[in-house]
Design a protein around this motif. Structure first.
Motif, PDB file in Angstrom:
ATOM      1  N   TYR A  91       0.830  -1.206   0.000  1.00 15.46           N
ATOM      2  CA  TYR A  91       0.000   0.000   0.000  1.00 15.46           C
ATOM      3  C   TYR A  91       0.864   1.255   0.000  1.00 15.46           C
ATOM      4  CZ  TYR A  91      -3.791   3.140   1.562  1.00 15.46           C
ATOM      5  OH  TYR A  91      -4.707   4.150   1.660  1.00 15.46           O
ATOM      6  N   GLN A  92       1.827   1.315   0.898  1.00 12.14           N
ATOM      7  CA  GLN A  92       2.642   2.520   1.029  1.00 12.14           C
ATOM      8  C   GLN A  92       3.628   2.684  -0.132  1.00 12.14           C
ATOM      9  OE1 GLN A  92       3.941   3.366   5.288  1.00 12.14           O
ATOM     10  NE2 GLN A  92       3.090   1.305   5.510  1.00 12.14           N
ATOM     11  N   THR A  93       4.240   1.584  -0.547  1.00 11.53           N
ATOM     12  CA  THR A  93       5.164   1.660  -1.678  1.00 11.53           C
ATOM     13  C   THR A  93       4.411   2.047  -2.942  1.00 11.53           C
ATOM     14  OG1 THR A  93       6.551  -0.043  -0.658  1.00 11.53           O
ATOM     15  CG2 THR A  93       6.922   0.425  -2.982  1.00 11.53           C
ATOM     16  N   GLY A  94       3.228   1.473  -3.118  1.00 19.52           N
ATOM     17  CA  GLY A  94       2.417   1.821  -4.276  1.00 19.52           C
ATOM     18  C   GLY A  94       2.044   3.296  -4.289  1.00 19.52           C
ATOM     19  N   ALA A  95       1.784   3.859  -3.111  1.00 20.09           N
ATOM     20  CA  ALA A  95       1.465   5.281  -3.034  1.00 20.09           C
ATOM     21  C   ALA A  95       2.639   6.129  -3.500  1.00 20.09           C
ATOM     22  CB  ALA A  95       1.073   5.652  -1.608  1.00 20.09           C
ATOM     23  N   LEU A  96       3.834   5.786  -3.053  1.00 22.83           N
ATOM     24  CA  LEU A  96       5.008   6.554  -3.472  1.00 22.83           C
ATOM     25  C   LEU A  96       5.280   6.350  -4.960  1.00 22.83           C
ATOM     26  CD1 LEU A  96       7.311   8.441  -2.641  1.00 22.83           C
ATOM     27  CD2 LEU A  96       8.699   6.406  -2.173  1.00 22.83           C
ATOM     28  N   MET A  97       5.066   5.140  -5.451  1.00 23.72           N
ATOM     29  CA  MET A  97       5.254   4.895  -6.884  1.00 23.72           C
ATOM     30  C   MET A  97       4.296   5.760  -7.703  1.00 23.72           C
ATOM     31  SD  MET A  97       5.795   0.748  -6.776  1.00 23.72           S
ATOM     32  CE  MET A  97       6.440   0.493  -8.426  1.00 23.72           C
ATOM     33  N   GLY A  98       3.076   5.909  -7.225  1.00 27.41           N
ATOM     34  CA  GLY A  98       2.106   6.741  -7.924  1.00 27.41           C
ATOM     35  C   GLY A  98       2.514   8.209  -7.917  1.00 27.41           C
ATOM     36  N   ILE A  99       3.000   8.694  -6.778  1.00 33.38           N
ATOM     37  CA  ILE A  99       3.483  10.075  -6.696  1.00 33.38           C
ATOM     38  C   ILE A  99       4.681  10.269  -7.627  1.00 33.38           C
ATOM     39  CG2 ILE A  99       4.656  11.728  -5.195  1.00 33.38           C
ATOM     40  CD1 ILE A  99       1.751  11.690  -4.572  1.00 33.38           C
ATOM     41  N   ALA A 100       5.636   9.330  -7.572  1.00 34.09           N
ATOM     42  CA  ALA A 100       6.843   9.445  -8.407  1.00 34.09           C
ATOM     43  C   ALA A 100       6.488   9.500  -9.891  1.00 34.09           C
ATOM     44  CB  ALA A 100       7.788   8.282  -8.122  1.00 34.09           C
ATOM     45  N   ALA A 101       5.485   8.714 -10.284  1.00 33.68           N
ATOM     46  CA  ALA A 101       5.097   8.667 -11.697  1.00 33.68           C
ATOM     47  C   ALA A 101       4.587  10.019 -12.190  1.00 33.68           C
ATOM     48  CB  ALA A 101       4.025   7.599 -11.906  1.00 33.68           C
ATOM     49  N   GLN A 102       4.062  10.840 -11.283  1.00 28.16           N
ATOM     50  CA  GLN A 102       3.585  12.161 -11.693  1.00 28.16           C
ATOM     51  C   GLN A 102       4.707  13.052 -12.208  1.00 28.16           C
ATOM     52  OE1 GLN A 102       0.101  12.475 -11.491  1.00 28.16           O
ATOM     53  NE2 GLN A 102       0.500  10.335 -10.919  1.00 28.16           N
ATOM     54  N   PHE A 103       5.943  12.725 -11.830  1.00 26.92           N
ATOM     55  CA  PHE A 103       7.091  13.558 -12.190  1.00 26.92           C
ATOM     56  C   PHE A 103       8.108  12.806 -13.044  1.00 26.92           C
ATOM     57  CE2 PHE A 103       5.341  14.758  -8.072  1.00 26.92           C
ATOM     58  CZ  PHE A 103       4.921  16.052  -8.361  1.00 26.92           C
ATOM     59  N   GLY A 104       7.686  11.682 -13.604  1.00 25.43           N
ATOM     60  CA  GLY A 104       8.577  10.897 -14.447  1.00 25.43           C
ATOM     61  C   GLY A 104       9.694  10.228 -13.675  1.00 25.43           C
ATOM     62  N   ALA A 105       9.504  10.022 -12.386  1.00 28.44           N
ATOM     63  CA  ALA A 105      10.515   9.377 -11.535  1.00 28.44           C
ATOM     64  C   ALA A 105      10.085   7.947 -11.237  1.00 28.44           C
ATOM     65  CB  ALA A 105      10.708  10.157 -10.245  1.00 28.44           C
ATOM     66  N   ARG A 106      10.977   7.179 -10.665  1.00 23.88           N
ATOM     67  CA  ARG A 106      10.661   5.802 -10.304  1.00 23.88           C
ATOM     68  C   ARG A 106      11.202   5.489  -8.920  1.00 23.88           C
ATOM     69  NH1 ARG A 106      13.248   0.924 -12.902  1.00 23.88           N
ATOM     70  NH2 ARG A 106      13.330   0.272 -10.712  1.00 23.88           N
ATOM     71  N   VAL A 107      10.576   4.521  -8.281  1.00 18.95           N
ATOM     72  CA  VAL A 107      11.043   4.004  -6.998  1.00 18.95           C
ATOM     73  C   VAL A 107      11.959   2.827  -7.281  1.00 18.95           C
ATOM     74  CG1 VAL A 107      10.343   2.916  -4.825  1.00 18.95           C
ATOM     75  CG2 VAL A 107       8.967   4.785  -5.789  1.00 18.95           C
ATOM     76  N   ASP A 108      13.149   2.831  -6.662  1.00 18.95           N
ATOM     77  CA  ASP A 108      14.155   1.801  -6.930  1.00 18.95           C
ATOM     78  C   ASP A 108      14.217   0.700  -5.874  1.00 18.95           C
ATOM     79  OD1 ASP A 108      15.124   3.085  -9.287  1.00 18.95           O
ATOM     80  OD2 ASP A 108      16.247   4.489  -8.029  1.00 18.95           O
ATOM     81  N   TYR A 109      13.808   1.020  -4.658  1.00 17.66           N
ATOM     82  CA  TYR A 109      13.981   0.043  -3.575  1.00 17.66           C
ATOM     83  C   TYR A 109      13.003   0.341  -2.449  1.00 17.66           C
ATOM     84  CZ  TYR A 109      16.542   3.765  -1.151  1.00 17.66           C
ATOM     85  OH  TYR A 109      16.884   4.953  -0.554  1.00 17.66           O
ATOM     86  N   VAL A 110      12.916  -0.601  -1.515  1.00 17.12           N
ATOM     87  CA  VAL A 110      12.083  -0.469  -0.320  1.00 17.12           C
ATOM     88  C   VAL A 110      12.972  -0.650   0.907  1.00 17.12           C
ATOM     89  CG1 VAL A 110      10.169  -1.461   1.006  1.00 17.12           C
ATOM     90  CG2 VAL A 110      10.027  -1.337  -1.494  1.00 17.12           C
ATOM     91  N   LYS A 111      12.816   0.235   1.878  1.00 21.02           N
ATOM     92  CA  LYS A 111      13.483   0.095   3.174  1.00 21.02           C
ATOM     93  C   LYS A 111      12.435   0.295   4.263  1.00 21.02           C
ATOM     94  CE  LYS A 111      16.608   2.334   6.433  1.00 21.02           C
ATOM     95  NZ  LYS A 111      17.539   3.462   6.694  1.00 21.02           N
ATOM     96  N   PRO A 112      12.003  -0.769   4.923  1.00 20.91           N
ATOM     97  CA  PRO A 112      11.031  -0.596   6.006  1.00 20.91           C
ATOM     98  C   PRO A 112      11.570   0.343   7.093  1.00 20.91           C
ATOM     99  CG  PRO A 112      11.150  -2.888   5.354  1.00 20.91           C
ATOM    100  CD  PRO A 112      12.281  -2.190   4.655  1.00 20.91           C
ATOM    101  N   HIS A 113      10.637   0.952   7.816  1.00 23.62           N
ATOM    102  CA  HIS A 113      11.002   1.968   8.810  1.00 23.62           C
ATOM    103  C   HIS A 113      10.837   1.457  10.240  1.00 23.62           C
ATOM    104  CE1 HIS A 113      10.998   5.794  10.995  1.00 23.62           C
ATOM    105  NE2 HIS A 113       9.882   5.374  11.584  1.00 23.62           N
ATOM    106  N   GLY A 114      11.697   1.966  11.115  1.00 21.80           N
ATOM    107  CA  GLY A 114      11.490   1.885  12.556  1.00 21.80           C
ATOM    108  C   GLY A 114      11.278   0.492  13.112  1.00 21.80           C
ATOM    109  N   ALA A 115      10.193   0.345  13.874  1.00 25.46           N
ATOM    110  CA  ALA A 115       9.923  -0.925  14.543  1.00 25.46           C
ATOM    111  C   ALA A 115       9.724  -2.059  13.549  1.00 25.46           C
ATOM    112  CB  ALA A 115       8.693  -0.788  15.436  1.00 25.46           C
ATOM    113  N   LEU A 116       9.155  -1.756  12.381  1.00 32.05           N
ATOM    114  CA  LEU A 116       8.952  -2.794  11.371  1.00 32.05           C
ATOM    115  C   LEU A 116      10.286  -3.269  10.809  1.00 32.05           C
ATOM    116  CD1 LEU A 116       6.941  -4.466   9.729  1.00 32.05           C
ATOM    117  CD2 LEU A 116       6.772  -2.552   8.113  1.00 32.05           C
ATOM    118  N   TYR A 117      11.215  -2.344  10.608  1.00 36.39           N
ATOM    119  CA  TYR A 117      12.562  -2.682  10.132  1.00 36.39           C
ATOM    120  C   TYR A 117      13.251  -3.603  11.139  1.00 36.39           C
ATOM    121  CZ  TYR A 117      17.433  -1.684   8.591  1.00 36.39           C
ATOM    122  OH  TYR A 117      18.739  -1.763   8.158  1.00 36.39           O
TER     123      TYR A 117
END
Length: 247
Positions: A91-117
């Motif tokens: 869900y969260q990665t997909g959201a960032l991918m959608g935002i990035a696509a608005q500017f012709g950018a791409r997401v290259d990797y995932v790094k979980p945050h905090g307690a989940l990491y």
């Protein structure tokens, strides 16, 4: 950077009218930006601004998903099933991918945050749940994880899932003797002097780190995480970048 070791930093952690971090000052010095995706910090506008800032400096974009914990900044463990963790990441990665696509950018990797990491590095079921989510997302994303003395199990699981790994170490965090990060609640868990951080960075770039019991732990390191939430830390990040570039 002649060492081949990159610098990454957690970015895009502001929310609405509440600023967090010094992204504009830090971005020119790093190679990878871990952008918060709205659950522990950030919002769509902050995500968009951070993506554009990364583009300006030719910085690789990574999704930084965490628990739905704005009040606790994603540092509190929230029980989830394996399926829920996979959905959380997607869900969260997909959201960032959608935002990035608005500017012709791409997401290259995932790094979980905090307690989940942290949980990912201690519970293989959680690690596998995150792997499944990353593997099913488009774009052949990599997964950034904490490097350990023995990464063979993580490599085998990631290879079976078809997910490349990025092995990470921390310039400003103390390590336990088994290669985990010392909990922030313990004294000395966060290194706060530039001299100590630069010393640890030099060791990490050479493939090792000192642990809390004084032993030297060998580590494979692809990327070093730095934190840039105050003016002093920005100066330290610039010094780290210069140190790595000179090696």
């Amino acid at each position: 950077m002649t060492t081949g070791v990159t610098l990454n930093c957690d970015m895009g952690e502001s929310f609405g009218q509440w600023p967090m971090g010094l992204d504009r000052e830090v971005m020119p010095h790093i190679q990878q930006a871990n952008i918060a995706c709205g659950f522990h910090a950030s919002d769509p506008d902050v995500m968009a601004a951070t993506v554009q800032l990364a583009q300006q400096h030719n910085v690789s974009i990574g999704a930084h998903p965490g628990y739905a914990d704005l009040q606790g900044f994603g540092r509190r463990h929230i029980p989830h099933s394996s399926e829920q963790i996979s959905h959380l990441i997607a869900y969260q990665t997909g959201a960032l991918m959608g935002i990035a696509a608005q500017f012709g950018a791409r997401v290259d990797y995932v790094k979980p945050h905090g307690a989940l990491y942290n949980l990912m590095m201690q519970d293989v079921a959680v690690f596998n749940a995150i792997l499944r989510a990353v593997a099913r997302l488009p774009g052949h994303l990599s997964l950034m994880i904490l490097s350990r003395a023995d990464n063979s199990q993580y490599r085998a699981l990631a290879s079976a899932a078809g997910v490349p790994l990025l092995l990470e170490a921390f310039a400003d965090r103390a390590y336990t003797r088994d290669g985990l990060l010392m909990p922030r609640s313990e004294s000395g868990a966060v290194l706060d002097s530039e001299a100590a951080i630069l010393s640890q960075t030099q060791l990490l770039a050479g493939g090792a780190v000192n642990t809390c019991d004084g032993s030297l732990l060998p580590l494979e390191v692809d990327s070093i995480c730095v934190h840039g939430d105050n003016p002093a830390s920005v100066n330290t990040i610039a010094a780290i970048a210069a140190q790595l570039a000179s090696q």
